[in-house]
Every structure is written in structure tokens, then in C-alpha cells.
Design an enzyme around this catalytic site. Structure first.
Site, PDB file in Angstrom:
ATOM      1  CG  HIS A  67      47.271  -8.957  16.350  1.00 40.06           C
ATOM      2  ND1 HIS A  67      46.709  -8.503  17.519  1.00 40.06           N
ATOM      3  CD2 HIS A  67      48.443  -8.278  16.193  1.00 40.06           C
ATOM      4  CE1 HIS A  67      47.512  -7.604  18.062  1.00 40.06           C
ATOM      5  NE2 HIS A  67      48.580  -7.446  17.267  1.00 40.06           N
ATOM      6  N   GLY A 102      13.943   4.263  20.956  1.00 37.51           N
ATOM      7  CA  GLY A 102      14.056   5.492  21.726  1.00 37.51           C
ATOM      8  C   GLY A 102      15.498   5.882  21.991  1.00 37.51           C
ATOM      9  CG  LEU A 103      17.792   3.629  24.693  1.00 38.33           C
ATOM     10  CD1 LEU A 103      18.525   2.437  25.293  1.00 38.33           C
ATOM     11  CD2 LEU A 103      17.833   4.816  25.656  1.00 38.33           C
ATOM     12  N   GLY A 143      -4.633  -4.021   0.189  1.00 42.84           N
ATOM     13  CA  GLY A 143      -5.310  -5.290  -0.027  1.00 42.84           C
ATOM     14  C   GLY A 143      -6.098  -5.747   1.191  1.00 42.84           C
ATOM     15  CE  LYS A 152      19.828   0.819  12.979  1.00 38.86           C
ATOM     16  NZ  LYS A 152      18.461   1.352  13.063  1.00 38.86           N
ATOM     17  N   GLY A 164       3.364   2.300  -1.725  1.00 36.75           N
ATOM     18  CA  GLY A 164       3.826   2.849  -2.994  1.00 36.75           C
ATOM     19  C   GLY A 164       5.310   2.681  -3.208  1.00 36.75           C
ATOM     20  CE  LYS A 213      -0.564   0.331   5.059  1.00 35.29           C
ATOM     21  NZ  LYS A 213       0.115   1.623   5.258  1.00 35.29           N
TER      22      LYS A 213
END
Length: 501
Positions: A480, A220-221, A149, A85, A70, A68
Site C-alpha cells: 500500500h 485500430g483503437l 526462404g 507503444k 534484414g 527476409k
């Protein structure tokens, strides 16, 4: 080699179970129907839905996906995981330039935030990825219908298209993959301007001087971190006694201390009893969760981040008799089928963690069952990540859960302060914590707090998936210098002793 052959036999054995054979036979017979009927219709084009649609097409099934919005990608790609992000990365770059670059010999005469440019970069990432999914649909010959739908029968979906028309899509098998929506709180109206959901928090036109976040969960964080880095004074109000209740307790305490060092304030065991947004600033009335004296908070913007709920409104579930539980979720069997034959459900609308990657796994497994094969998702092996800085990632059991099970266990920990790569890049906050069964050394849970914990955790996911011991990781060579060496050292600490601590 013998163990691998045994594993293959066990997996192959699953294909021959009588129940599986019967299930496969039912659906394989159905694939020779009329040409205008789909083998699979997926309602919802989010991570679970679009992955299910592509997988179905790859398995040779005639497939249609209905969305729905688009644009494909669902909440995650459009107004969730991906744009958040992008902003987390951009805001971290600004914060590093302001606070960390000088110690690395990089200095600026002037540093400023260009918020419109930051938002444009986020939007560019989103639009590119959504177009990419449409390209994958074309490549795999998935029919894409843009519109809302709803069921008219267990094998028919009526779609009110984005162009204003209506079409009925028929299918032998229909997958509900409609995701989740923001959970509202009584007496709080979200206007996406002064009182926002996570969607509005991704598109603020200016940096608020004061931001109050209701809810100390993942979302929230993360959003609090974005705006805190850009200059907001952030206060997090949480009804529970702890932030991120699902997190390992020891890791959670260290995580909260890190956020507090970043000037994020917390009001735990506190509930919001009223909000007044009629003035220039929003005024929140709060009181202790157990009751008591009320106080007032003021904010330019309030982010309501109290969780999410399954999105099934308007789907017509009642029309065809699909059952839901008290939380609005759709119960399914181990094949992801609802109580109505031929109607399946995956992702956030069913029980289990509300995570995009979990929904993707649901989608693949569901389609495999429809195609007469065997699918499987182990929700105990689904990793969770908080994408703050440092990130926190985990898989398997917390120490509290292991104790509750009454299992004798060992704990191995290794701090990034003792990791050479972390020290070299001057980003050494955090630790790796591994829990293993005392008698067998089988890994039960892994918890990582580190700058790139969301990448490091997958070694642990693979280890748990194959029943590895902590010694298996400890005896595996790690390059390493890398942050990954902390995982190896924590494993060494679990079954024996670490080298570098």
C-alpha cells in the site's frame, strides 16, 4: 509441500508417457547427422522465430534462422508492437502535458508537437532492440541468414539472400514462423500515404486533421488514440455491433465510454462500400451493415485495420505438401508438427490468438518437443492487452463465455475510484472484474481497465495458471498504496466483501 510434490510427480509423469518417449526417440536419433546439416532451421525472425532459434541453440541444437526483412524482430518489433507503444507513450506525454499538468501545478507558456523528434525516438527504440536480438544470436551461436526462404524439400530451404545470391540450408527439423500480414478489404488499395495500414500509420509525416479508422480492434483503437491525442478528429467505422468483440461486455461498455470522452467517434454496425482517394481528401461511402441509406465520410487519412492473415505466400508449402485451412492457417498437432514429418509451425501462421507473446511460447514449446522434451502452451492462459489509456487487459473467460458454459459463478468488482494510489495520482478511471466458479471459488477470468492494466494482469495470469481461488488472491498481502490493491479488493468482493467500498 505435499501438494508441490504431487504437482512435480504429475509434471514428471508427462515425460514418461509412451507417446512422448517415441516422439523423443525419433528426433534424438537424428542429431548425429552430417556437420553441414542443421538440427533446426527457423523460417522467420519475429517473436516466435527468434525465440525458437535462441531456445534451440541453448538446448545444444545447431540452429539457423532465416529472415527476409534484414532486421530481426518481425512485424512486432519493426512495424507493430514496439513502435506503436513508443508513439502511444509519446502522444500520452503530450496529452498529459496539455490537459493534466496544470492541475498538478506544472504550467507551460508554450507547448508544441515536434513530430520528427517523436518519430526519431520511436525509430531509435526499434533499431536498438533489433540490434539487441542480433547480439543474442551471436551470444547463443545462432546462424543468421538474411533473405527469403522457400521449401524445396521437407529438409531443405532455398534462400534468395539480401545480397542477391542464393543458398540452400539443410535441416532435420524446420519451423515455419513467418507471422502474419495486414488483411486487405475488397475494393480498397492501401498506398501507405492517404490509405494506410498500421505500418503507414506509424510513419505519417504530419498530424491528419481527420482520421477514419476502419476496424475497432486492438490496433485500430491504439493508433486512433495516438493521432487523436495529437489533434486528429478520429472516427472509427466498425461492421460489428461492438468494439473489440473478444472483450468482456461490461468492461467493453465502460471502455467505449472512456474513448468517447477522449473525443473518439464510433460508427458501429456500419460497412464501407467504397473509397475515392483521387482528390485532396479521401471520401468513404458507408452504409448500415444490414443495408440501408448510404452516407459519405471525408478524411485526410484512412487507416485500414480489419485484422491480420497468416503470411505463407511464396514459402513453397504446396511443393512439400503442407496443408492449410480455409483461413490460410497451418494446422498442427500438439507437438506443433504439420502434416509433413519434420516440418513445424508456430505463431500467427497456426490457429490461436495472433499475439507476439503467444508466438514466443509456441516457439519454446515447439523446440522442447524437437529436443525430445515436453512443451506446453495453454491458449486459455494467454493475456490480451489494449494499450490505450486506460489500458484494458484480460485473461481467461469473459462473463459471456462463462454464461454460455452454464457454470454457476460469482463476480467481484472493484473500481479504481476507490483505490488510494489511483486517486493520489489523479488517474482513477477503470475497474477490476473477477469471475470465479461458485462452488469451488476457482478463478475463471480476470478483466482490468486501468492506466497500467497490462502490468497488473500478470498476477491474474499466474493465479489462473495454478488454479487459484479468488480467496487465494484476497489473502495475499499487497503493498500500500498500489494499483494492485484493486486486484486484491476485487478478489475480496468475489468470495466475500471488499474493505474499501
Amino acid at each position: 509441500m505435499a501438494s508441490m510434490m504431487s504437482l512435480a510427480r504429475r509434471r514428471a509423469g508427462g515425460l514418461l508417457r509412451p507417446e512422448t518417449m517415441r516422439h523423443a526417440a525419433v528426433f534424438c536419433r537424428g542429431f548425429a547427422a552430417a556437420a553441414d546439416e542443421n538440427d533446426v532451421v527457423v523460417i522467420g525472425g519475429g517473436p516466435g522465430g527468434y525465440v525458437a532459434a535462441i531456445k534451440a541453440a541453448q538446448m545444444g541444437l545447431k540452429t539457423t534462422c532465416i529472415e527476409k526483412r534484414g532486421t530481426l524482430g518481425g512485424t512486432c518489433l519493426n512495424v507493430g508492437c514496439i513502435p506503436s507503444k513508443a508513439l502511444l507513450h509519446s502522444s500520452h506525454m503530450y496529452h498529459e502535458a496539455k490537459h493534466a499538468f496544470p492541475s498538478h501545478g506544472v504550467k507551460f507558456s508554450q507547448l508544441e508537437i515536434d513530430l520528427p523528434a517523436m518519430m526519431a525516438q520511436k525509430d531509435k527504440a526499434v533499431s536498438g532492440l533489433t540490434r539487441g536480438i542480433e547480439g543474442l544470436f551471436k551470444k547463443n551461436k545462432v546462424n543468421y541468414v538474411k533473405g527469403f526462404g522457400k521449401f524445396v524439400s521437407p529438409s531443405e530451404v532455398s534462400v534468395d539472400t539480401d545480397e542477391g545470391g542464393n543458398t540452400v540450408v539443410k535441416a532435420k527439423n524446420i519451423i515455419i514462423a513467418t507471422g502474419s500480414d495486414v488483411k486487405s478489404l475488397p475494393g480498397i488499395t492501401i498506398d501507405e500515404k492517404k490509405i494506410v495500414s498500421s505500418t503507414g500509420a506509424l510513419s505519417l509525416s504530419e498530424v491528419p486533421k481527420k482520421l477514419v479508422v476502419i476496424g475497432a480492434g486492438y490496433i485500430g483503437l491504439e493508433m486512433g488514440s495516438v493521432w487523436g491525442r495529437l489533434g486528429s478528429e478520429v472516427t472509427v467505422v466498425e461492421f460489428a455491433p461492438d468494439i473489440v468483440p473478444s472483450m468482456d461486455g461490461e468492461v467493453r461498455k465502460q471502455f467505449q465510454r472512456m474513448l468517447e470522452k477522449q473525443k473518439m467517434k464510433f460508427m458501429l454496425k456500419t460497412k464501407v462500400v467504397g473509397i475515392d482517394a483521387s482528390g485532396d481528401v479521401v471520401k468513404l461511402t458507408v452504409e448500415p451493415a444490414a443495408g440501408g441509406e448510404q452516407s459519405t465520410l471525408e478524411a485526410d487519412v484512412v487507416l485500414v485495420s480489419a485484422g491480420r492473415i497468416p503470411y505463407t505466400a511464396g514459402l513453397g508449402l504446396d511443393t512439400i505438401g503442407v496443408q492449410t485451412d480455409k483461413a490460410g492457417r497451418i494446422p498442427v498437432d500438439k507437438h506443433f508438427m504439420t502434416n509433413v514429418s519434420g516440418v513445424y509451425a508456430i505463431g500467427d501462421v497456426i490457429p490461436g490468438p495472433m499475439l507476439a507473446h503467444k508466438a514466443e511460447e509456441d516457439g519454446v514449446a515447439c523446440v522442447e518437443f524437437i529436443a525430445g522434451k515436453v512443451g506446453h502452451v495453454d491458449y486459455d492462459m494467454v493475456p490480451g492487452v489494449v494499450y490505450t489509456h486506460p489500458e484494458v487487459a484480460s485473461v481467461g473467460k469473459t462473463e459471456e463465455q462463462v454464461k454460455a458454459l452454464g457454470v454457476a459463478y460469482r463476480v467481484g468488482k472493484f473500481p479504481f475510484m476507490a483505490n488510494s494510489r489511483a486517486k493520489a495520482i489523479d488517474d482513477a478511471e477503470g475497474l477490476v472484474k473477477i469471475l470465479a466458479e461458485k462452488e469451488t471459488d476457482k478463478i475463471l477470468g480476470v478483466h482490468i481497465m486501468a492506466p497500467n492494466a497490462g502490468e497488473l494482469i500478470h498476477e491474474a495470469v499466474l493465479a489462473l495458471q495454478y488454479g487459484a481461488s479468488s480467496e487465494d488472491i484476497a489473502r495475499t498481502c499487497h503493498a500500500h498504496p498500489t494499483m494492485s490493491e484493486a486486484v486484491k479488493e476485487a478478489a475480496m468482493a468475489t468470495y466475500d466483501k471488499p474493505i474499501h467500498m
